[in-house]
Write an enzyme that holds these catalytic residues in place. Structure first.
Site, mmCIF file in Angstrom:
data_model
loop_
_atom_site.group_PDB
_atom_site.id
_atom_site.type_symbol
_atom_site.label_atom_id
_atom_site.label_comp_id
_atom_site.label_asym_id
_atom_site.label_seq_id
_atom_site.Cartn_x
_atom_site.Cartn_y
_atom_site.Cartn_z
ATOM 1 N N ASP A 168 0.775 -1.229 0.000
ATOM 2 C CA ASP A 168 0.000 0.000 0.000
ATOM 3 C C ASP A 168 0.814 1.291 0.000
ATOM 4 O O ASP A 168 0.963 1.947 1.022
ATOM 5 C CB ASP A 168 -0.977 -0.005 1.172
ATOM 6 C CG ASP A 168 -2.315 0.571 0.758
ATOM 7 O OD1 ASP A 168 -2.402 1.158 -0.340
ATOM 8 O OD2 ASP A 168 -3.278 0.449 1.526
ATOM 9 N N GLU A 201 -2.764 0.607 -5.071
ATOM 10 C CA GLU A 201 -4.160 1.014 -5.212
ATOM 11 C C GLU A 201 -4.478 2.371 -4.586
ATOM 12 O O GLU A 201 -5.525 2.946 -4.877
ATOM 13 C CB GLU A 201 -5.087 -0.047 -4.616
ATOM 14 C CG GLU A 201 -5.015 -0.104 -3.101
ATOM 15 C CD GLU A 201 -6.181 -0.847 -2.504
ATOM 16 O OE1 GLU A 201 -7.323 -0.552 -2.867
ATOM 17 O OE2 GLU A 201 -5.927 -1.720 -1.680
ATOM 18 N N ASN A 202 -3.591 2.895 -3.753
ATOM 19 C CA ASN A 202 -3.800 4.212 -3.147
ATOM 20 C C ASN A 202 -2.709 5.202 -3.527
ATOM 21 O O ASN A 202 -2.514 6.212 -2.863
ATOM 22 C CB ASN A 202 -3.869 4.075 -1.617
ATOM 23 C CG ASN A 202 -5.137 3.398 -1.179
ATOM 24 O OD1 ASN A 202 -6.229 3.809 -1.531
ATOM 25 N ND2 ASN A 202 -4.995 2.326 -0.417
ATOM 26 N N ASN A 208 -9.506 -2.622 -3.570
ATOM 27 C CA ASN A 208 -10.850 -2.063 -3.657
ATOM 28 C C ASN A 208 -10.875 -0.647 -4.238
ATOM 29 O O ASN A 208 -11.916 -0.176 -4.670
ATOM 30 C CB ASN A 208 -11.545 -2.092 -2.287
ATOM 31 C CG ASN A 208 -10.845 -1.255 -1.246
ATOM 32 O OD1 ASN A 208 -9.629 -1.320 -1.088
ATOM 33 N ND2 ASN A 208 -11.603 -0.478 -0.520
ATOM 34 N N HIS A 209 -9.746 0.033 -4.300
ATOM 35 C CA HIS A 209 -9.689 1.364 -4.909
ATOM 36 C C HIS A 209 -9.151 1.312 -6.342
ATOM 37 O O HIS A 209 -8.742 2.341 -6.891
ATOM 38 C CB HIS A 209 -8.817 2.302 -4.067
ATOM 39 C CG HIS A 209 -9.393 2.580 -2.724
ATOM 40 N ND1 HIS A 209 -10.507 3.363 -2.534
ATOM 41 C CD2 HIS A 209 -9.018 2.148 -1.494
ATOM 42 C CE1 HIS A 209 -10.789 3.421 -1.251
ATOM 43 N NE2 HIS A 209 -9.899 2.680 -0.589
#
Length: 129
Positions: free
Chosen positions: A8, A39-40, A67-68
């Protein structure tokens, strides 16, 4: 085989830290393969194509999403042409991109990267098992 997974990367500060550290980490630990969860990476909300390319250019072998994955709408367009950008495989059928990729490591071995997203505290998604 020496593998490293960096989890992350968040926002500009996370990207900068990762991009600066990747070459040193690869050398210090003699890494054959490095995966980053990105994803972030775009301010905490998804990833852009240019950010993905920066991470790959810095030495990441693959970038995973979660999920992003599609918070940046442009991802829907470019994910199909980025073979090292891997979304969760248990996203609904028809979701753009791939949930797994076979990628050649620096030592010449093939590495299968599979990305599955869990369901605890997440919106409903297909079971990863």
């Amino acid at each position: 085989m020496r593998l490293l997974f960096l989890g992350d990367i968040v926002g500009r500060a996370g990207r900068r830290a990762a991009i600066e550290a990747i070459p040193r980490l690869r050398k210090r630990y003699k890494l054959d393969f490095l995966v980053i969860n990105g994803e972030n990476a775009a301010g905490g909300f998804g990833i852009t194509e240019s950010i993905h390319e920066e991470l790959i250019d810095a030495g990441a072998d693959a970038v995973t999403l979660g999920n992003h994955a599609f918070d940046q709408k442009e991802t829907l367009v470019y994910i199909a042409r980025q073979e090292r950008l891997i979304r969760p495989l248990n996203f609904p059928p028809g979701t753009p991109g791939r949930g797994a990729a076979l990628i050649r490591a620096q030592n010449g071995a093939d590495v299968l990267v599979i990305n599955a997203m869990g369901r605890v505290f997440m919106t409903e998604i297909d079971c990863p098992f």
